[in-house]
Design an enzyme around this catalytic site. Sequence first.
Site, PDB file in Angstrom:
ATOM      1  N   HIS A 296      42.431 -12.435  67.739  1.00 53.70           N
ATOM      2  CA  HIS A 296      41.249 -11.915  68.408  1.00 53.70           C
ATOM      3  C   HIS A 296      41.649 -10.641  69.149  1.00 53.70           C
ATOM      4  O   HIS A 296      42.832 -10.447  69.469  1.00 53.70           O
ATOM      5  CB  HIS A 296      40.709 -12.935  69.407  1.00 53.70           C
ATOM      6  CG  HIS A 296      40.084 -14.143  68.766  1.00 53.70           C
ATOM      7  ND1 HIS A 296      38.985 -14.072  67.942  1.00 53.70           N
ATOM      8  CD2 HIS A 296      40.404 -15.469  68.851  1.00 53.70           C
ATOM      9  CE1 HIS A 296      38.651 -15.282  67.541  1.00 53.70           C
ATOM     10  NE2 HIS A 296      39.495 -16.153  68.075  1.00 53.70           N
ATOM     11  N   CYS A 339      39.187  -7.762  66.227  1.00 57.82           N
ATOM     12  CA  CYS A 339      38.017  -7.034  66.700  1.00 57.82           C
ATOM     13  C   CYS A 339      38.442  -5.936  67.663  1.00 57.82           C
ATOM     14  O   CYS A 339      39.458  -6.041  68.344  1.00 57.82           O
ATOM     15  CB  CYS A 339      37.054  -7.983  67.412  1.00 57.82           C
ATOM     16  SG  CYS A 339      35.976  -8.874  66.295  1.00 57.82           S
TER      17      CYS A 339
END
Length: 485
Positions: A296, A339
């Site tokens: 992430h 991301c």
Amino acid sequence: MLGECGMLKRDRRGLRKCSVILCKEMVVDELFIQSLQTDDILTDSMAESILAEPTSQKRSWRLLSLLPKRGPRAFSSFCSALRDTEQQHLCALLTESPERDGERQCPQTARAKDRAEGVSSTTYPIQASDRYAPFTKTPVKDSEEEGDEEKERYVDSPLPLPTQEGTVPAKRARTQESMEMCLDADSPITTPVLPCTPDFYFSHCQQSYSMVSSPRGLALVISNVSFDHCAAPDLDSRKGGEVDEEVLRKVFTELDYIVTVRRDLTAQGMRACIEQFGRRQQHQTVSSCVVCLLSHGVEGAIYGTDGQLLQLDWVFEAFDNAHCPLLQNKPKMFFIQACRGEEMDCGVEQSDGPERTQSPGCEQRDAGREGEGDEDTRQTEERGRLRVKLPQRSDMICGFASLKGTAAMRNTKRGSWFIQEVNSALRFRARDTHLSDILVQVNGRIKDREGYAPGTPHHRCKEMSEFTSSLCKDLYLFPKYHPQY
């Protein structure tokens, strides 16, 4: 029982009956087409015309329009290509269709007739969980993980669930799971890396980085899949991340890299792992280096399993010319699957990046003045020339899965869009394409991809990858070629 162009009528009906589903779900890529070419079902010109189509659906439609005209073996070869590319559910859909079953009332008679016509009619059994599900949008309630909160999901096809690649600390709770259909990839490509030819090597080696060592270099893959629910309650498990790490391990091993894979590290653990990797003495004898970070993330940083951030600037600094002298003047490749924000890309038109600009030449003159007046403090080379200085950071290229501020997409069973496309491009294009152009091709493939999740925010979602480069030469990997001196 042959059709007008030689295909069995039942096979023609089966293809026609399933054509809509095949166009939506089938992946027609280079590997698929190669399988049909090997069986002499498609000519070279046919293959080129199919692959020239801009979208997966158009490639599928063009292939299905050609198949009925390619003789009685075309159907069995088509089913074989589906199985070879891990699209067994579509093969089963065709071979178990009512159109075919109606003509198989007597299995022995049908098999004998097929043998006489030179066509195999084998039915390939599949597990119940893999069987094609009708497209009926039936919402059901589920309460798995995420406490006891009920969430709605669709069960109108057996396709896996999508998810965004990263989050921010104030991430909104998920209230609905969605289904995704990746239009341009169904599963990781596993065809062998195509080899570079001696002629290509000798015609390009002079203007490119030296890539002659064996192994070519060391590669580090850090993949965070499971996160500490207590320390990082907002970070979901990255289902499908384990697929990405295996894909990268395999492709860089085939490209002759010594690959180290580390799973589920805290931010401090990632830092220590990268520092240790950068100090390895073997960097001195190899030609390059690869670092892949899968987690992430937010803009400029990725998460450790403890919810703490590791800054990407620190990662690049760890391999710059000052901190990693063993890799000076050698290409250093980075691939970041994370991301860079929470904004969903809904298809905003992208513009080209800035063009390269030529330096007016002042750097050379400035470098010459640096040695004036203080020769006693400057070391000179044996020939009396000034030692060449390097910039702090150079010879790096980094591929990012998404643009700044946007989310990266990952399929929970097939892996991330970006890593899938990097894997495919390296396997098919590394033989004769330098890495910058490979990443341009990856950008093009990512641009064409689209999420499929009716009734959810993920429907028709987009992603756009990008890369930055301080490479000073062409970077060819010259796969499977080792010059003899």
